[in-house]
Design a protein around this motif. Structure first.
Motif, PDB file in Angstrom:
ATOM      1  N   GLN A 234      43.545  42.662  53.274  1.00 27.83           N
ATOM      2  CA  GLN A 234      42.389  42.127  53.999  1.00 27.83           C
ATOM      3  C   GLN A 234      42.734  40.915  54.863  1.00 27.83           C
ATOM      4  OE1 GLN A 234      39.975  42.053  50.178  1.00 27.83           O
ATOM      5  NE2 GLN A 234      38.372  42.365  51.687  1.00 27.83           N
TER       6      GLN A 234
ATOM      7  N   CYS B 142      31.912  43.927  50.037  1.00 25.53           N
ATOM      8  CA  CYS B 142      33.307  43.639  50.379  1.00 25.53           C
ATOM      9  C   CYS B 142      33.336  42.623  51.521  1.00 25.53           C
ATOM     10  CB  CYS B 142      33.988  44.937  50.827  1.00 25.53           C
ATOM     11  SG  CYS B 142      35.693  44.725  51.319  1.00 25.53           S
ATOM     12  N   LEU B 143      34.245  41.661  51.436  1.00 28.08           N
ATOM     13  CA  LEU B 143      34.351  40.639  52.493  1.00 28.08           C
ATOM     14  C   LEU B 143      34.740  41.265  53.837  1.00 28.08           C
ATOM     15  CD1 LEU B 143      36.120  37.764  50.514  1.00 28.08           C
ATOM     16  CD2 LEU B 143      33.714  37.899  51.162  1.00 28.08           C
TER      17      LEU B 143
ATOM     18  N   HIS C  33      38.556  47.991  42.975  1.00 26.46           N
ATOM     19  CA  HIS C  33      38.164  47.804  44.375  1.00 26.46           C
ATOM     20  C   HIS C  33      39.319  47.161  45.165  1.00 26.46           C
ATOM     21  CE1 HIS C  33      35.075  46.388  47.503  1.00 26.46           C
ATOM     22  NE2 HIS C  33      36.177  45.743  47.817  1.00 26.46           N
ATOM     23  N   GLU C  34      39.896  46.103  44.598  1.00 28.70           N
ATOM     24  CA  GLU C  34      40.977  45.388  45.300  1.00 28.70           C
ATOM     25  C   GLU C  34      42.242  46.244  45.383  1.00 28.70           C
ATOM     26  OE1 GLU C  34      39.946  43.009  46.914  1.00 28.70           O
ATOM     27  OE2 GLU C  34      38.138  42.598  45.765  1.00 28.70           O
TER      28      GLU C  34
ATOM     29  N   HIS D 207      42.211  48.582  48.252  1.00 33.66           N
ATOM     30  CA  HIS D 207      42.579  47.955  49.530  1.00 33.66           C
ATOM     31  C   HIS D 207      44.082  48.078  49.789  1.00 33.66           C
ATOM     32  CE1 HIS D 207      38.967  46.101  51.103  1.00 33.66           C
ATOM     33  NE2 HIS D 207      38.681  45.499  49.960  1.00 33.66           N
TER      34      HIS D 207
HETATM   35 NI    NI Z   1      36.871  44.599  49.426  1.00 29.89          NI
END
Ligand code: NI
Length: 165
Positions: free
Chosen positions: A50, A90-91, A132-133, A136
């Motif tokens: 990210q 999510c950011l 979740h991470e 990514h």
């Molecule tokens: Ni995320």
């Protein structure tokens, strides 16, 4: 240093991260900057992908006080059990929340910021956050788990928004 967070549908979010070869000073600096960026956002998890750093590294803190930092380097899921559904955000996908199904309990092996290997058993919120991470790091966003129709609508909205900026 606060890092820039890539926003969906940026194609760089689709990069598959490489393993961290050695937990050296560059990686330690990256971990520090990622915690700073996550707390400032504010968020409860951030993957290296990210912030456009494509090595297998995630930071998490699901505590209310923001005093339980967890860094996972080269995380691997060893075991998965049960199912849980939770509304995720999510950011990299601001102002968008959808219910996603994931494993409720996981056992993960990883290295910490000192390069030491450890195992962690997680359930509920922490388990959801780690999964979740980790997604990514494989170029997967939580919205990829949604129906094609929902994804199409979201993409349209995100593209429109990015043109306004
Ligand atoms: Ni995320």
């Amino acid at each position: 240093m606060i890092l820039e967070i890539l926003k969906y549908p940026d194609k760089r979010l689709r990069t598959i991260a490489s393993p961290v070869q050695e937990v050296n000073s560059e990686i330690k600096k990256q971990v520090k900057d990622m915690f700073e960026t996550m707390y400032a956002a504010p968020g409860i998890g951030l993957a290296a992908t990210q912030v456009n750093f494509h090595q297998r590294l995630i930071v998490i803190d699901i505590s209310d006080e923001g005093n339980e930092p967890l860094c996972l380097i080269n995380p691997e899921i060893m075991q998965k059990n049960g199912e849980i559904e939770y509304e995720e955000g999510c950011l990299s996908v601001p102002n968008y929340y959808e219910s996603i199904k994931r494993a409720n309990e996981i056992k993960v092996s990883a290295q910490n910021e000192l390069g030491q290997t450890f195992e962690i058993e997680a359930k509920e919120m922490l388990s959801i956050c780690i999964q979740h991470e980790m997604d990514h790091l494989n170029g997967i966003l939580f919205v990829d788990h949604l129906s094609k129709l929902k994804q199409k609508r979201l993409k349209k909205k995100a593209v429109k928004q990015s043109k306004k900026l």
